[in-house]
Design a protein around this motif. Structure first.
Motif, PDB file in Angstrom:
ATOM      1  N   MET A  88      -2.306   4.427   4.010  1.00 39.78           N
ATOM      2  CA  MET A  88      -1.547   4.653   2.781  1.00 39.78           C
ATOM      3  C   MET A  88      -2.424   4.420   1.556  1.00 39.78           C
ATOM      4  O   MET A  88      -2.274   5.094   0.526  1.00 39.78           O
ATOM      5  N   LEU A 144      -4.397   7.545   1.057  1.00 39.07           N
ATOM      6  CA  LEU A 144      -3.537   8.566   0.456  1.00 39.07           C
ATOM      7  C   LEU A 144      -3.324   8.307  -1.037  1.00 39.07           C
ATOM      8  O   LEU A 144      -3.333   9.235  -1.844  1.00 39.07           O
ATOM      9  N   ALA A 145      -3.113   7.040  -1.390  1.00 38.42           N
ATOM     10  CA  ALA A 145      -2.904   6.691  -2.794  1.00 38.42           C
ATOM     11  C   ALA A 145      -4.134   7.030  -3.626  1.00 38.42           C
ATOM     12  O   ALA A 145      -4.031   7.563  -4.738  1.00 38.42           O
ATOM     13  N   ASN A 147       2.327   9.333  -6.096  1.00 38.04           N
ATOM     14  CA  ASN A 147       3.048  10.584  -5.889  1.00 38.04           C
ATOM     15  C   ASN A 147       4.110  10.802  -6.963  1.00 38.04           C
ATOM     16  O   ASN A 147       4.350  11.929  -7.401  1.00 38.04           O
ATOM     17  N   TYR A 164       8.274   4.921   1.965  1.00 38.87           N
ATOM     18  CA  TYR A 164       7.177   5.002   2.923  1.00 38.87           C
ATOM     19  C   TYR A 164       6.913   3.670   3.623  1.00 38.87           C
ATOM     20  O   TYR A 164       6.497   3.649   4.783  1.00 38.87           O
ATOM     21  N   TYR A 177       1.050   4.324  -2.930  1.00 32.82           N
ATOM     22  CA  TYR A 177       1.068   5.775  -2.731  1.00 32.82           C
ATOM     23  C   TYR A 177       2.320   6.396  -3.342  1.00 32.82           C
ATOM     24  O   TYR A 177       2.255   7.470  -3.953  1.00 32.82           O
ATOM     25  N   SER A 178       3.462   5.739  -3.186  1.00 27.94           N
ATOM     26  CA  SER A 178       4.706   6.254  -3.762  1.00 27.94           C
ATOM     27  C   SER A 178       4.590   6.377  -5.282  1.00 27.94           C
ATOM     28  O   SER A 178       5.059   7.351  -5.876  1.00 27.94           O
ATOM     29  N   ALA A 214      -4.454  10.858  -3.796  1.00 28.50           N
ATOM     30  CA  ALA A 214      -3.367  11.404  -4.616  1.00 28.50           C
ATOM     31  C   ALA A 214      -3.694  11.228  -6.092  1.00 28.50           C
ATOM     32  O   ALA A 214      -3.430  12.126  -6.911  1.00 28.50           O
ATOM     33  N   THR A 222       0.826  -1.204   0.000  1.00 26.98           N
ATOM     34  CA  THR A 222       0.000   0.000   0.000  1.00 26.98           C
ATOM     35  C   THR A 222       0.866   1.262   0.000  1.00 26.98           C
ATOM     36  O   THR A 222       0.508   2.263  -0.631  1.00 26.98           O
ATOM     37  N   SER A 223       2.004   1.207   0.686  1.00 30.89           N
ATOM     38  CA  SER A 223       2.932   2.346   0.668  1.00 30.89           C
ATOM     39  C   SER A 223       3.517   2.528  -0.727  1.00 30.89           C
ATOM     40  O   SER A 223       3.719   3.655  -1.189  1.00 30.89           O
TER      41      SER A 223
END
Length: 237
Positions: A163, A166-167, A91, A122, A87-88, A170, A83-84
């Motif tokens: 996360m 956030l993804a 971003n 992340y 998001y990365s 984003a 999940t991180s």
């Protein structure tokens, strides 16, 4: 009789009795790669099911995972890293953090370098921050019979969902150009204490207040240690 290509043991059945490898080794192709990705991400056990259950019944499902029912949810460490990573990637493509995090060249130092490393990693950063939050949760919920590592597993699931939020936002901001990342932050600040409170005792309002306090104090402790470490390194240099 075939010979196992993995250990050299004779094979009379479908699988090697010594190492368990299949007697019929399939050629590496697109199907093989997809299967390996599914295996690593544990998709065959229901990643969509994990998302749904952590949204509506996080406490119940994480308690069951810790107590022994571990075949339904995605593995927690893999979950937070994946999940991180989502998001990365969001971003990276949409650069949503550029409008919220902008450090000038004159303010650069070891502390900034550490925060930038966390920003690029992340998954690992969340696990490290989870250590601090887990310590505070252990302090606030010390009467409950959960050890530090079990609480850390809870945080891997909960922060992994954060996360994912956030993804999602984003991507929405990147596509629509609407400033919705603040909404994601508000959702996470409500979701994390709610999910943690559900895990310990959903019937008590104090559970949610203590969960919120532990979450905030954990983040502040983590950031404080980074700032202290960076400042000391800069002083020594």
């Amino acid at each position: 009789m075939k010979i196992c290509t993995n250990c050299g043991n004779p094979i009379a059945e479908k699988y090697c009795p010594n190492c368990g490898q299949s007697a019929q080794i399939k050629r590496i192709d697109g199907h093989y790669i997809i299967h390996e990705i599914e295996h690593v991400l544990h998709l065959e056990k229901g990643i969509l099911f994990t998302f749904r259950e952590l949204m509506i019944r996080p406490g119940k499902n994480v308690r069951e995972f810790i107590s022994g029912s571990r075949s339904r949810l995605v593995k927690p460490i893999i979950f937070i890293i994946v999940t991180s990573l989502l998001y990365s990637l969001a971003n990276h493509f949409f650069h949503v953090e550029d409008g919220y995090m902008n450090i000038g060249e004159d303010k650069r130092g070891t502390t900034t370098a550490i925060f930038e490393w966390i920003q690029k990693h992340y998954g690992y950063g969340n696990i490290m921050m989870g250590v601090f939050i887990a310590l505070w949760l252990k302090f606030f919920f010390k009467k409950y019979d959960y050890n530090f590592f079990e609480i850390l597993i809870l945080l891997c699931f909960v922060m992994g969902m954060g996360m994912l939020v956030l993804a999602l936002f984003a991507t929405i901001e990147g596509v629509t150009k609407l400033p919705v990342m603040q909404i994601a932050s508000v959702i996470i600040m409500f979701y994390v204490p709610w999910a943690i409170g559900q895990f310990f005792d959903k019937s008590k309002a104090a559970s949610y207040f203590k969960a919120f306090a532990a979450y905030v104090l954990g983040m502040l402790s983590f950031a404080g240690l980074i700032i202290l470490t960076g400042t000391l390194i800069d002083k020594v240099i």
